[in-house]
Scaffold this motif. Structure first.
Motif, PDB file in Angstrom:
ATOM      1  N   TYR A  59     -72.521 -27.479 -18.693  1.00  0.00           N
ATOM      2  CA  TYR A  59     -72.728 -28.940 -18.740  1.00  0.00           C
ATOM      3  C   TYR A  59     -73.814 -29.418 -17.775  1.00  0.00           C
ATOM      4  O   TYR A  59     -74.177 -30.588 -17.785  1.00  0.00           O
ATOM      5  CB  TYR A  59     -71.413 -29.668 -18.444  1.00  0.00           C
ATOM      6  CG  TYR A  59     -70.364 -29.404 -19.502  1.00  0.00           C
ATOM      7  CD1 TYR A  59     -70.278 -30.197 -20.653  1.00  0.00           C
ATOM      8  CD2 TYR A  59     -69.466 -28.342 -19.379  1.00  0.00           C
ATOM      9  CE1 TYR A  59     -69.336 -29.945 -21.632  1.00  0.00           C
ATOM     10  CE2 TYR A  59     -68.518 -28.067 -20.363  1.00  0.00           C
ATOM     11  CZ  TYR A  59     -68.461 -28.881 -21.486  1.00  0.00           C
ATOM     12  OH  TYR A  59     -67.528 -28.621 -22.464  1.00  0.00           O
TER      13      TYR A  59
ATOM     14  N   GLN B 283     -71.131 -34.595 -18.158  1.00  0.00           N
ATOM     15  CA  GLN B 283     -72.572 -34.754 -18.364  1.00  0.00           C
ATOM     16  C   GLN B 283     -73.324 -34.222 -17.159  1.00  0.00           C
ATOM     17  O   GLN B 283     -72.757 -34.123 -16.069  1.00  0.00           O
ATOM     18  CB  GLN B 283     -72.902 -36.229 -18.564  1.00  0.00           C
ATOM     19  CG  GLN B 283     -72.384 -36.731 -19.898  1.00  0.00           C
ATOM     20  CD  GLN B 283     -72.527 -38.219 -20.070  1.00  0.00           C
ATOM     21  OE1 GLN B 283     -73.240 -38.858 -19.309  1.00  0.00           O
ATOM     22  NE2 GLN B 283     -71.848 -38.755 -21.055  1.00  0.00           N
ATOM     23  N   SER B 284     -74.616 -33.949 -17.362  1.00  0.00           N
ATOM     24  CA  SER B 284     -75.374 -33.240 -16.324  1.00  0.00           C
ATOM     25  C   SER B 284     -75.583 -34.071 -15.056  1.00  0.00           C
ATOM     26  O   SER B 284     -75.837 -33.520 -13.991  1.00  0.00           O
ATOM     27  CB  SER B 284     -76.731 -32.800 -16.883  1.00  0.00           C
ATOM     28  OG  SER B 284     -77.414 -33.927 -17.347  1.00  0.00           O
TER      29      SER B 284
END
Ligand code: SAM
Length: 255
Positions: free
Chosen positions: A72, A49-50
């Motif tokens: 991502y 996730q970022s």
């Protein structure tokens, strides 16, 4: 225990000419089986996730790190023992405008003493170079957050007796190869939990066949290409004989 200095990598397997040859096989920015396509397939299962911080151990010239950041949005620190890899990778990072997201550092991953803790430690086909696996996995646990994920792929060996050719191949490259099950034991002993191992040798064979076909079809006159083609043919024989195998591994730091 064997400990290989940076000079060994920079002057032998990963001299600049060697890196350029590997890129002919694996594609731009990648020095591991299947290049960008296989990297994308492996990354898909990591739940990236970022807002995550990822450590790419043995990042090479940055292909996986760039992909993690670009696809991502995660922040990535890459570490590699080879000065050549970091020099080339850092230039490519700037060229792509990823310097805010990706930082590449020269160093031995066995000596990592960062202040940062990472959500994910990622590594593609690096641990074959590292003989002290106990130290390796203990260092990695120390840089992961509680519950953090270790995800790596690596060259492995088969269970049976090894041929003289296989032993020569391993000795010439100073590799330290284990079976997929031995890797599970190392991870367990280091205290990792939720360990998942997968023998991906049949994919490894298909990838190598595709790479060989591509190399031959390109009919390039590049330096060292004949050696590379010979090397790929020999590797395909070792894989078919069951001596050389490939594993994918996921494990969590307890948390
Ligand atoms: C097969 S290449 C893989 C590079 C990269 N992971 C990729 O997928 O393109 C193996 C890399 O491991 C690095 N390496 C070997 N021993 C290391 C160590 N002790 N610490 C950090 N990097 C290491 C090598 O310099 C090389 O770049």
């Amino acid at each position: 225990m064997t400990r290989l200095p940076s000079k060994y990598f920079d002057e032998q397997q990963y001299a600049k000419s060697g890196i350029a040859s590997y890129e002919l096989v694996y594609g731009r920015n990648f020095i591991s089986p299947g290049g960008k396509e296989t990297s994308a397939e492996f990354l898909k299962v990591l739940g990236l996730q970022s807002d995550m911080k990822v450590l790419d151990i043995g990042c090479g010239i940055g292909g996986c790190a760039f992909q993690i950041a670009a696809d991502y949005g995660a922040n990535v620190d890459g570490v590699d023992i080879s000065h050549n890899m970091i020099e080339i990778g850092s230039k490519r990072c700037d060229e792509q405008g990823l310097e805010d997201k990706v930082k590449l550092y020269q160093g031995d991953c066995l000596e990592i003493e960062y202040d940062t803790l990472y959500d994910v430690a990622h590594s593609r086909d690096v641990f074959l170079h590292i003989h002290d696996k106990s130290r390796l996995f203990s260092v990695i646990r120390n840089v992961l957050i509680p519950g953090g994920l270790l995800a790596f792929t690596d060259y492995c060996r088969g269970e049976g007796a090894r041929s003289a050719e296989f032993n020569t191949y391993v000795r010439q490259r100073a590799y330290c190869l284990h079976t997929v099950d031995e890797y599970r034991d190392f991870l367990q002993r280091a205290g990792f939990v939720d360990i998942k191992t997968e023998d991906k040798t049949s994919d490894f064979l298909q990838i190598h066949k595709r790479e060989l076909d591509r190399l031959v079809a390109r009919n390039l006159n590049a330096e060292g290409l004949d050696d590379l083609i010979r090397g790929w043919r020999a590797k395909i024989v070792r894989i078919k004989d069951g001596e050389q195998r490939w594993g994918w591994f996921l494990a969590r730091n307890p948390g």
